[in-house]
Design an enzyme around this catalytic site. Sequence first.
Site, PDB file in Angstrom:
ATOM      1  N   GLN A  35      -5.278 -44.405 -32.435  1.00  0.00           N
ATOM      2  CA  GLN A  35      -6.535 -44.502 -31.697  1.00  0.00           C
ATOM      3  C   GLN A  35      -7.221 -43.151 -31.711  1.00  0.00           C
ATOM      4  OE1 GLN A  35      -6.165 -46.422 -27.937  1.00  0.00           O
ATOM      5  NE2 GLN A  35      -8.312 -46.243 -27.412  1.00  0.00           N
ATOM      6  N   ASP A  88     -15.284 -32.891 -40.223  1.00  0.00           N
ATOM      7  CA  ASP A  88     -14.080 -33.170 -39.415  1.00  0.00           C
ATOM      8  C   ASP A  88     -12.826 -33.141 -40.292  1.00  0.00           C
ATOM      9  OD1 ASP A  88     -12.856 -33.550 -36.989  1.00  0.00           O
ATOM     10  OD2 ASP A  88     -13.115 -35.717 -36.943  1.00  0.00           O
TER      11      ASP A  88
END
Length: 608
Positions: free
Chosen positions: A303, A420
């Site tokens: 997650q 990222d």
Amino acid sequence: MSLEMDLSVVCLLMLVLVCHGAGHNETFQEARCKKHGPAIRFPFRLDKQPVHCGYDPRFVLSCNQRNETLLQLPTSVTLNIKKIDYASRLIIAADPDNCLPRQLRNFSLSQSPFKFAGQYQDDYALFNCTSKQGDYYDPISCLGVPGYDIYAYSSNNFLGYTDLTNCTKMYNVPSIPSEMIRGDNILHLNWSEPAACVGCEEQGKFCGWKKNTSKLETECYEKPKSNKGKIRKIEGAVATVGSVLVLLVLLAAYRVYSSDKAAKNNQKRIENFLADYKALKPARYTYADIKRITDEFKDKLGQGAYGTVFKGKLSDEIFVAVKILNNSTGNGEEFINEVATMGKIHHVNVIRLVGYCADGFRRALVYDYLPNESLEKFVSSEHGETSSLSWEKLQDIALGMAKGIEYLHQGCDQRILHFDIKPHNILLDDHFNPKISDFGLAKLCSKDQSAVSMTTARGTMGYIAPEVFSRNFGHVSYKSDVYSFGMVLLEMVGGRKTIDDKVENSNQIYFPEWVYNSLDKGEELRIRIEKEGDAQIAKKLTLVGLWCIQWHPVDRPSMNTVVQMLEGEGDKLTMPPSPFASAGPGRMHANMPGRPHYQALEVISETE
């Protein structure tokens, strides 16, 4: 002004006058999702009503596209509210998909104001059976599929009289009433807050916030005598509204209209984008397809900030990773961003987008499943053994990452800035070949211009380049990805996080600075070495990483140069200037061999 605008004005005017607007003297206006749906009033409110119309966020209800009244529990369980009995403080609910048992594993009332309505509760165990289990037990019909049925057995059942030979236990469900596993799809819940509202309905009154006080207290209010009385009061109030109030109401109505129009435009923008995207290979799936592929979201892989990833299966031999995007992802920019970016990428070191789902507000991305998970598993001490990869394999992974980022910067029609790059977003296939993933923060810019304007910082702490935080260090550009890549290289060498938020001693040595000082003094790197040649690889990865994390973008190499450095001999690499001696913008720019002198980078706008 359109009819929709007129309705917005009227509805907002009603709320201003009736729902806490006219000096808070009026009873809260009842609302419904449909004509014969449950009446919604204090302590409940619809999500479109002002906050003061309800007690707290736990009592917020919403309407779906079928005009059903929905309640969202803190555990992401959604219930369809059939009836609200304010006198006995009872709600009668059902599952929106007509299968209440499917929500059992996530069902919890611990953080809500609700509790099961006076029914005996028991622990249950669910079994998957390939044959009928006698005449005393009925299967849960909505969970079964051809070939097997699902049975629920209470802790009070004596299983010795039950033949479970052809059954497999699935999971336990503690403390639930029997009505949750029956086929009626009905659930009774009571609520207890606010305490001061107890008895209001028995007195023929409504409950609401106490007026003329700053404290959050409630009290009982007289109900309107009749609908005619309500209408007369509203008409009287409307008649006294001055021109200033009318102007404010119209302005507020326009903002409501604009917000609703923006939401529709965002949905239309997604649909238009997907229509243009049909020519590309990724398939479009419905939400029902996604549920089937993931076996009702059975196997959770991880997650993140934008969603949850589940393991799925397209066939007996083809496995996929399905990322279910959060409903709070705003106007769909992250979804469009990733799908559009991935559609431009075809490289061995970049994850492949298999398909996507855009079914109303439900959005998902389907990728190839990589069994070795992410690089983070092998470089972070938080995940156990960090030495399972050899130095040769670490070097191959570093080179593959560099080639993937170089392709993003130079190999596409437009330059793709990832923003990222971190171990968690470097996935490894069954041969440990690296593949760059998660393009939710990526930006596109023209290849002939080097910088991109940004309004807010983006990325992950510990890997974000200094210029992303402060333009004093230079413009944001493809060199920001180079910095993040350098931090990942140093983390691979150190076998642990380069930034450790859990360290309490601020004097503990920062690994990149420690390794630079060791090399600068000619000392051997005190890191794990297993065989001959490992030390040379470790030193090469370290030097390349230190070149990449120079504070000023102009001092960092391009990814093309990084690839050449990783493919070359480590003993030919020169020692970079210290990134730690001076972090200020006034530091002299160190010249790298073969690098042209600094030229200002022109700031351009992000490509929409």
